[in-house]
Design a protein around this motif. Sequence first.
Motif, mmCIF file in Angstrom:
data_model
loop_
_atom_site.group_PDB
_atom_site.id
_atom_site.type_symbol
_atom_site.label_atom_id
_atom_site.label_comp_id
_atom_site.label_asym_id
_atom_site.label_seq_id
_atom_site.Cartn_x
_atom_site.Cartn_y
_atom_site.Cartn_z
ATOM 1 N N ARG A 77 0.807 -1.219 0.000
ATOM 2 C CA ARG A 77 0.000 0.000 0.000
ATOM 3 C C ARG A 77 0.845 1.276 0.000
ATOM 4 O O ARG A 77 0.353 2.343 -0.311
ATOM 5 N N CYS A 78 2.113 1.169 0.373
ATOM 6 C CA CYS A 78 2.928 2.380 0.483
ATOM 7 C C CYS A 78 4.035 2.495 -0.558
ATOM 8 O O CYS A 78 4.476 3.603 -0.867
ATOM 9 N N PRO A 127 8.322 8.999 4.980
ATOM 10 C CA PRO A 127 7.914 7.598 5.005
ATOM 11 C C PRO A 127 6.460 7.328 5.358
ATOM 12 O O PRO A 127 5.944 6.265 5.045
ATOM 13 N N LEU A 128 5.803 8.277 5.986
ATOM 14 C CA LEU A 128 4.427 8.011 6.432
ATOM 15 C C LEU A 128 3.391 8.925 5.780
ATOM 16 O O LEU A 128 2.219 8.873 6.131
ATOM 17 N N GLN A 129 3.798 9.724 4.811
ATOM 18 C CA GLN A 129 2.867 10.621 4.121
ATOM 19 C C GLN A 129 1.778 9.833 3.403
ATOM 20 O O GLN A 129 0.654 10.298 3.263
ATOM 21 N N TRP A 130 2.075 8.642 2.956
ATOM 22 C CA TRP A 130 1.123 7.808 2.222
ATOM 23 C C TRP A 130 -0.131 7.484 3.032
ATOM 24 O O TRP A 130 -1.150 7.097 2.457
ATOM 25 N N PRO A 138 -7.616 10.162 5.871
ATOM 26 C CA PRO A 138 -6.829 8.947 5.628
ATOM 27 C C PRO A 138 -6.824 8.569 4.140
ATOM 28 O O PRO A 138 -7.828 8.747 3.446
ATOM 29 N N SER A 139 -5.701 8.059 3.677
ATOM 30 C CA SER A 139 -5.601 7.614 2.290
ATOM 31 C C SER A 139 -6.385 6.314 2.110
ATOM 32 O O SER A 139 -6.695 5.619 3.081
ATOM 33 N N GLU A 140 -6.645 5.974 0.860
ATOM 34 C CA GLU A 140 -7.328 4.715 0.575
ATOM 35 C C GLU A 140 -6.468 3.530 1.001
ATOM 36 O O GLU A 140 -6.983 2.548 1.529
ATOM 37 N N GLY A 141 -5.169 3.627 0.771
ATOM 38 C CA GLY A 141 -4.272 2.546 1.168
ATOM 39 C C GLY A 141 -4.300 2.296 2.663
ATOM 40 O O GLY A 141 -4.392 1.156 3.105
ATOM 41 N N TYR A 142 -4.234 3.365 3.442
ATOM 42 C CA TYR A 142 -4.275 3.217 4.897
ATOM 43 C C TYR A 142 -5.649 2.730 5.352
ATOM 44 O O TYR A 142 -5.760 1.822 6.172
ATOM 45 N N SER A 143 -6.697 3.325 4.794
ATOM 46 C CA SER A 143 -8.064 2.966 5.200
ATOM 47 C C SER A 143 -8.375 1.497 4.929
ATOM 48 O O SER A 143 -9.167 0.894 5.658
ATOM 49 N N SER A 144 -7.754 0.925 3.903
ATOM 50 C CA SER A 144 -8.052 -0.465 3.537
ATOM 51 C C SER A 144 -7.310 -1.490 4.395
ATOM 52 O O SER A 144 -7.570 -2.685 4.288
ATOM 53 N N TYR A 167 -2.835 -4.172 11.148
ATOM 54 C CA TYR A 167 -1.784 -3.480 10.410
ATOM 55 C C TYR A 167 -1.823 -1.970 10.640
ATOM 56 O O TYR A 167 -0.781 -1.327 10.629
ATOM 57 N N LYS A 168 -2.991 -1.430 10.869
ATOM 58 C CA LYS A 168 -3.077 -0.001 11.209
ATOM 59 C C LYS A 168 -2.303 0.268 12.495
ATOM 60 O O LYS A 168 -1.642 1.297 12.630
ATOM 61 N N HIS A 169 -2.365 -0.671 13.421
ATOM 62 C CA HIS A 169 -1.601 -0.507 14.670
ATOM 63 C C HIS A 169 -0.095 -0.515 14.390
ATOM 64 O O HIS A 169 0.653 0.232 15.021
ATOM 65 N N PHE A 170 0.344 -1.316 13.442
ATOM 66 C CA PHE A 170 1.766 -1.296 13.082
ATOM 67 C C PHE A 170 2.159 0.033 12.447
ATOM 68 O O PHE A 170 3.245 0.548 12.687
ATOM 69 N N VAL A 171 1.267 0.612 11.653
ATOM 70 C CA VAL A 171 1.548 1.923 11.054
ATOM 71 C C VAL A 171 1.625 2.984 12.147
ATOM 72 O O VAL A 171 2.522 3.832 12.148
ATOM 73 N N LYS A 172 0.699 2.935 13.107
ATOM 74 C CA LYS A 172 0.736 3.889 14.221
ATOM 75 C C LYS A 172 2.005 3.699 15.051
ATOM 76 O O LYS A 172 2.599 4.672 15.524
ATOM 77 N N LEU A 173 2.414 2.449 15.238
ATOM 78 C CA LEU A 173 3.673 2.187 15.942
ATOM 79 C C LEU A 173 4.840 2.776 15.156
ATOM 80 O O LEU A 173 5.727 3.410 15.741
ATOM 81 N N ALA A 174 4.844 2.604 13.840
ATOM 82 C CA ALA A 174 5.907 3.178 13.004
ATOM 83 C C ALA A 174 5.955 4.690 13.167
ATOM 84 O O ALA A 174 7.030 5.277 13.292
ATOM 85 N N GLU A 175 4.784 5.332 13.167
ATOM 86 C CA GLU A 175 4.731 6.789 13.359
ATOM 87 C C GLU A 175 5.303 7.169 14.715
ATOM 88 O O GLU A 175 6.046 8.142 14.830
ATOM 89 N N ASN A 176 4.969 6.397 15.734
ATOM 90 C CA ASN A 176 5.460 6.681 17.080
ATOM 91 C C ASN A 176 6.973 6.522 17.172
ATOM 92 O O ASN A 176 7.662 7.376 17.732
ATOM 93 N N LEU A 177 7.507 5.458 16.613
ATOM 94 C CA LEU A 177 8.945 5.212 16.673
ATOM 95 C C LEU A 177 9.726 6.158 15.771
ATOM 96 O O LEU A 177 10.886 6.457 16.037
ATOM 97 N N PHE A 178 9.076 6.644 14.709
ATOM 98 C CA PHE A 178 9.753 7.516 13.754
ATOM 99 C C PHE A 178 9.752 8.969 14.197
ATOM 100 O O PHE A 178 10.765 9.648 14.153
ATOM 101 N N ASN A 179 8.592 9.454 14.630
ATOM 102 C CA ASN A 179 8.512 10.885 14.939
ATOM 103 C C ASN A 179 7.831 11.206 16.269
ATOM 104 O O ASN A 179 7.494 12.351 16.526
#
Length: 147
Positions: free
Chosen positions: A44-45, A55-58, A89-95, A100-112
């Motif tokens: 999706r990204c 990395p998380l703009q998508w 939210p993008s279509e990729g994220y919404s789908s 997996y959304k929790h992993f994206v939120k974790l990535a956001e937390n660890l990144f910024n």
Amino acid sequence: MYFVNDAHETNFKHLFSMVFPKAPYDKEYAAVSYLLAIPEIYQRCIHDSELHESPLQWTVKYKVEITEDDGEEMKSVHSIEDENGNDTPSEGYSSLDYEYKHFVKLAENLFNGNEDFNLTRAFSSWDQKSVKVFYQAMEIRFGKFPL
């Protein structure tokens, strides 16, 4: 390193070495590379035009504006907001499934440092493999480095 499957490992190697050149020297980029490499997220990204820059703009809908100032091209990226002023939210994220959304939120937390990640909610949606991914992401972000 722990990977959920061969595709996760292949995706990680691609993100780590080709997409995010800072990853071998930067724990934040290394951790986001690992989490975005999960196949369900990666698909999706990876085609997002701003992935190299942000990395998380998508995860949100956005528009890119190119302007010229004294003959120099300037690029700006703006999130598209809903009627309440929240990023759309993008279509990729919404789908993505919640796991997996929790992993994206974790990535956001660890990144910024985004504080939108909720560990209790994440653990309630994760199976044993997902928990192993969580621990591996923590090891990358806070453990021995470089990898």
